[in-house]
Design a protein around this motif. Structure first.
Motif, PDB file in Angstrom:
ATOM      1  N   MET A 121     -10.367  -1.733   5.177  1.00 15.40           N
ATOM      2  CA  MET A 121      -9.397  -1.342   6.194  1.00 15.40           C
ATOM      3  C   MET A 121      -9.140  -2.439   7.235  1.00 15.40           C
ATOM      4  O   MET A 121      -7.995  -2.762   7.529  1.00 15.40           O
ATOM      5  N   HIS A 122     -10.185  -3.012   7.792  1.00 16.08           N
ATOM      6  CA  HIS A 122      -9.972  -3.978   8.863  1.00 16.08           C
ATOM      7  C   HIS A 122      -9.514  -5.339   8.339  1.00 16.08           C
ATOM      8  O   HIS A 122      -9.192  -6.230   9.132  1.00 16.08           O
ATOM      9  N   GLU A 123      -9.460  -5.510   7.020  1.00 15.08           N
ATOM     10  CA  GLU A 123      -8.957  -6.751   6.440  1.00 15.08           C
ATOM     11  C   GLU A 123      -7.552  -6.607   5.849  1.00 15.08           C
ATOM     12  O   GLU A 123      -6.952  -7.608   5.432  1.00 15.08           O
ATOM     13  N   CYS A 124      -7.037  -5.397   5.838  1.00 10.79           N
ATOM     14  CA  CYS A 124      -5.772  -5.136   5.153  1.00 10.79           C
ATOM     15  C   CYS A 124      -4.611  -5.930   5.753  1.00 10.79           C
ATOM     16  O   CYS A 124      -3.821  -6.553   5.023  1.00 10.79           O
ATOM     17  N   LEU A 125      -4.486  -5.924   7.067  1.00 14.20           N
ATOM     18  CA  LEU A 125      -3.361  -6.627   7.683  1.00 14.20           C
ATOM     19  C   LEU A 125      -3.442  -8.127   7.392  1.00 14.20           C
ATOM     20  O   LEU A 125      -2.409  -8.773   7.131  1.00 14.20           O
ATOM     21  N   ASP A 126      -4.629  -8.692   7.401  1.00 13.83           N
ATOM     22  CA  ASP A 126      -4.788 -10.104   7.047  1.00 13.83           C
ATOM     23  C   ASP A 126      -4.388 -10.357   5.598  1.00 13.83           C
ATOM     24  O   ASP A 126      -3.732 -11.353   5.286  1.00 13.83           O
TER      25      ASP A 126
ATOM     26  N   ILE B  78       0.878  -1.164   0.000  1.00 11.18           N
ATOM     27  CA  ILE B  78       0.000   0.000   0.000  1.00 11.18           C
ATOM     28  C   ILE B  78       0.920   1.219   0.000  1.00 11.18           C
ATOM     29  O   ILE B  78       2.062   1.143   0.482  1.00 11.18           O
ATOM     30  N   PRO B  79       0.482   2.346  -0.548  1.00  7.51           N
ATOM     31  CA  PRO B  79       1.394   3.475  -0.758  1.00  7.51           C
ATOM     32  C   PRO B  79       1.993   4.053   0.520  1.00  7.51           C
ATOM     33  O   PRO B  79       3.172   4.431   0.537  1.00  7.51           O
ATOM     34  N   ALA B  80       1.207   4.154   1.576  1.00  7.38           N
ATOM     35  CA  ALA B  80       1.678   4.819   2.794  1.00  7.38           C
ATOM     36  C   ALA B  80       0.938   4.214   3.980  1.00  7.38           C
ATOM     37  O   ALA B  80       0.473   3.076   3.926  1.00  7.38           O
ATOM     38  N   SER B  81       0.855   4.967   5.075  1.00  8.43           N
ATOM     39  CA  SER B  81       0.061   4.496   6.209  1.00  8.43           C
ATOM     40  C   SER B  81      -1.385   4.299   5.760  1.00  8.43           C
ATOM     41  O   SER B  81      -1.841   4.911   4.785  1.00  8.43           O
ATOM     42  N   LEU B  82      -2.095   3.490   6.505  1.00  6.57           N
ATOM     43  CA  LEU B  82      -3.452   3.145   6.098  1.00  6.57           C
ATOM     44  C   LEU B  82      -4.449   4.276   6.362  1.00  6.57           C
ATOM     45  O   LEU B  82      -5.641   4.111   6.155  1.00  6.57           O
ATOM     46  N   ASP B  83      -3.964   5.425   6.800  1.00  4.60           N
ATOM     47  CA  ASP B  83      -4.832   6.591   6.942  1.00  4.60           C
ATOM     48  C   ASP B  83      -4.574   7.614   5.831  1.00  4.60           C
ATOM     49  O   ASP B  83      -5.133   8.701   5.853  1.00  4.60           O
ATOM     50  N   PHE B  84      -3.705   7.268   4.862  1.00  4.96           N
ATOM     51  CA  PHE B  84      -3.382   8.155   3.750  1.00  4.96           C
ATOM     52  C   PHE B  84      -3.912   7.586   2.437  1.00  4.96           C
ATOM     53  O   PHE B  84      -3.595   6.443   2.083  1.00  4.96           O
ATOM     54  N   PRO B  85      -4.713   8.351   1.681  1.00  2.11           N
ATOM     55  CA  PRO B  85      -5.062   7.916   0.329  1.00  2.11           C
ATOM     56  C   PRO B  85      -3.855   8.084  -0.601  1.00  2.11           C
ATOM     57  O   PRO B  85      -2.913   8.790  -0.243  1.00  2.11           O
ATOM     58  N   PRO B  86      -3.869   7.406  -1.757  1.00  4.01           N
ATOM     59  CA  PRO B  86      -4.931   6.547  -2.273  1.00  4.01           C
ATOM     60  C   PRO B  86      -4.910   5.183  -1.596  1.00  4.01           C
ATOM     61  O   PRO B  86      -3.845   4.621  -1.333  1.00  4.01           O
TER      62      PRO B  86
ATOM     63  N   PRO C 244       0.030  -1.249  14.960  1.00  6.14           N
ATOM     64  CA  PRO C 244      -1.271  -0.702  15.384  1.00  6.14           C
ATOM     65  C   PRO C 244      -1.485   0.784  15.066  1.00  6.14           C
ATOM     66  O   PRO C 244      -2.174   1.500  15.774  1.00  6.14           O
ATOM     67  N   HIS C 245      -0.863   1.260  14.000  1.00  5.66           N
ATOM     68  CA  HIS C 245      -1.035   2.641  13.532  1.00  5.66           C
ATOM     69  C   HIS C 245      -2.515   2.929  13.242  1.00  5.66           C
ATOM     70  O   HIS C 245      -3.296   2.011  12.972  1.00  5.66           O
ATOM     71  N   LYS C 246      -2.879   4.196  13.277  1.00  2.00           N
ATOM     72  CA  LYS C 246      -4.217   4.598  12.853  1.00  2.00           C
ATOM     73  C   LYS C 246      -4.413   4.231  11.375  1.00  2.00           C
ATOM     74  O   LYS C 246      -3.453   4.320  10.611  1.00  2.00           O
ATOM     75  N   PRO C 247      -5.599   3.848  10.949  1.00  2.00           N
ATOM     76  CA  PRO C 247      -6.842   3.745  11.711  1.00  2.00           C
ATOM     77  C   PRO C 247      -6.822   2.526  12.642  1.00  2.00           C
ATOM     78  O   PRO C 247      -6.405   1.441  12.236  1.00  2.00           O
ATOM     79  N   VAL C 248      -7.258   2.738  13.852  1.00  2.00           N
ATOM     80  CA  VAL C 248      -7.242   1.669  14.849  1.00  2.00           C
ATOM     81  C   VAL C 248      -8.486   0.810  14.630  1.00  2.00           C
ATOM     82  O   VAL C 248      -9.516   0.977  15.285  1.00  2.00           O
ATOM     83  N   LEU C 249      -8.353  -0.113  13.684  1.00  2.00           N
ATOM     84  CA  LEU C 249      -9.479  -0.940  13.268  1.00  2.00           C
ATOM     85  C   LEU C 249      -9.043  -2.399  13.215  1.00  2.00           C
ATOM     86  O   LEU C 249      -8.755  -2.942  12.142  1.00  2.00           O
ATOM     87  N   PRO C 250      -8.993  -3.070  14.364  1.00  2.00           N
ATOM     88  CA  PRO C 250      -8.660  -4.494  14.343  1.00  2.00           C
ATOM     89  C   PRO C 250      -9.747  -5.287  13.635  1.00  2.00           C
ATOM     90  O   PRO C 250     -10.904  -4.869  13.568  1.00  2.00           O
TER      91      PRO C 250
END
Length: 512
Positions: A238-243, A193-201, A272-278
């Protein structure tokens, strides 16, 4: 006065599954390899007694020193897999990220060069930023690729990408391949993914191509589900990205284990960076709300990777490094974390858990909480089990360490990287020059032995006062008896302060 973090009792030696049928594209392994061998030295001869290992870096995103039970017995977050990793190898209690925020740390890890030497002097990039690592600069991946490693990155990039914008006034064309990305920097395979999961795209990119068009508009959300507005691919949930990223990593390990080549996997996690969505299956696993549950998911991710190595029968010849890119954004109970409304603070400041333990400050600060990070190293038969090291190391040192282990000449451009391979072998001495700490706003500190000098009059980050870089009075701390940095002893030790200041300025001003 804050009390030092508890050091494990082992301090004696050095104080001693997815249903996806994805397969990598044909030709992926057909990489020209050039074996570069240095002239024999005492160090390289010592390294020859070790077989060339596979190398896996697991880099958490914003995990605090106090989150892991192996480092903080008072942590109320269950971390059984990290505890097992620590027990099966070496725990470093004085490891530091090169920066208190993520982009600079990632630059330094891959290049062996402090990021403040680059064009990025403070802050971080976003998802649309131009590439930070120059195409000609050696990286861990390009170095190991010359040693016949198959190299892969799966996870968060956050170092800028060459998205194509047909005209300056037009939107970026996500249907066109990147002009610059991990595959231009030594990685044979990339799924990022391009950056942290709180940054688009909010998109996945595989080998420089967006896997699915961004057809959905993600709306902005407040903490803990902190998200910025921007385009999103429907399959990036978002909550499936880490999986999703873990599935790919497990598959990469399985595929490479079936070949006769060593592999390097760099797996920078999104949590556990934002978004905090386990993921929903982790909700309620702790009494600490989404943040605690997300740390549990990180621990589960580590367990999945370790099981994949074992099931592929490569765990005994794999060097596994686990760390974090900086400290946690969750501040101590006497401060507020970033992006948290005052009414939300209590839910994220549990009575019996502080993400950064007893360390002062938070992510972004030059204080210890900003950059002192968990660090575990496991290599069965080569790194002794249940050992602890209190020597100061930095994540910028990974490149030099891997160079020594694999017997390759360290790139000259990796001027800030110093091998800690002797520590992994059990040698108690480590003659590394001082480590430079750096905050989000560009505040410098220098660490030499027990002494830490902050070249500024504040945190250089989020804790107040933020202060200004190179603005006196400076602050000197003796970390051997004041890990919480509560007593400025600069007036009692002017000669030490002057010496450290001169050393810091010389390091900043010189190539080495």
């Amino acid at each position: 006065m804050l009390q030092p973090l508890a050091i494990p009792s082992t301090t004696r030696h050095l104080i001693p599954s997815s249903d996806r049928q994805h397969r990598f594209r044909p030709g992926f392994l057909a990489v020209a390899a050039v074996l570069i061998l240095p002239l024999p030295t005492a160090e390289s001869l010592a390294a020859e007694q070790f077989s060339t290992p596979n190398i896996v870096i697991l880099l958490a995103d914003d995990m605090g020193y106090g989150d892991v039970q192996a480092l903080n017995p008072h942590s109320s977050v269950p971390t059984p897999n990290l505890n097992a990793l620590a027990k099966s190898g070496m725990t470093f209690t004085d490891a530091h990220s090169p920066s208190a925020v993520c982009t600079p740390t990632r630059y330094a890890i891959l290049t062996g060069r402090y990021c403040w030497r680059s064009k990025l002097k403070r802050g971080v990039l976003n998802g649309y930023s131009a590439p930070l690592i120059e195409s000609h600069r050696p990286t861990i991946a390009s170095m190991l690729k010359k040693q016949d490693y198959v190299t892969g990155i799966i996870g968060k990039w956050h170092l800028g990408l060459g998205f194509v914008r047909p005209q300056p006034s037009e939107e970026m064309d996500f249907t066109r391949p990147l002009t610059h990305g991990p595959n231009n920097l030594g990685f044979d395979y990339s799924y990022i993914i391009p950056a942290s999961l709180d940054f688009p795209p909010y998109v996945y990119l595989e080998d420089g191509k967006v896997t699915e068009a961004a057809t959905t508009l993600q709306t902005a959300q407040k903490f803990p589900a902190f998200l910025r507005k921007g385009p999103r691919s429907e399959k990036l949930i978002m909550h499936e990205c880490l999986d999703d990223l873990t599935d790919r990593s497990v598959e990469f390990i399985k595929d490479q284990a079936a070949t006769d080549k060593p592999f390097f996997l760099y797996f920078p996690l999104t949590a556990p960076h934002k978004p905090v969505l386990p993921h929903p299956r982790f909700e309620g696993k702790t009494q600490l709300g989404p943040y605690g549950d997300f740390v549990v998911q990180v621990d589960d991710t580590v367990g999945r990777v370790m099981r994949a190595l074992q099931e592929a029968n490569v765990d005994k010849n794999t060097l596994v490094i686990y760390s974090s890119d900086n400290g946690s954004f969750m501040a101590r109970r006497d401060a507020q974390p970033d992006h948290v409304e005052s009414s939300d603070v209590q839910a994220y400041r549990p009575e019996h858990h502080t993400a950064n333990g007893a360390l002062r400050g938070t992510k972004a600060d030059v204080w210890e909480a900003g950059h002192r990070v968990p660090f575990f190293a496991r290599w069965p038969g080569n790194i002794a089990e249940q050992t602890t090291c209190d020597q100061t190391i930095c994540l910028v040192d990974l490149l030099a360490t891997f160079a020594e282990i694999t017997g390759v000449t360290q790139p000259v451009m990796a001027q800030d990287s110093y091998s800690f391979f002797p520590l992994l072998k059990g040698d108690a001495t480590h003659n590394r020059p001082p480590v430079i700490n750096h905050s989000a706003a560009g505040m410098f500190a220098i660490r030499a032995g027990q002494w830490k000098l902050v070249l500024g009059n504040g945190s250089g980050g989020r804790e107040r006062p933020a202060g200004k870089s190179f603005k006196k009075p400076y602050q000197l701390f003796n970390l051997s008896d004041d890990l919480g940095e509560s007593i400025n002893v600069i007036e009692q030790h002017p000669s030490i302060s002057s010496r450290l200041e001169q050393q810091c300025l010389e390091i900043i001003g010189n190539d080495r």
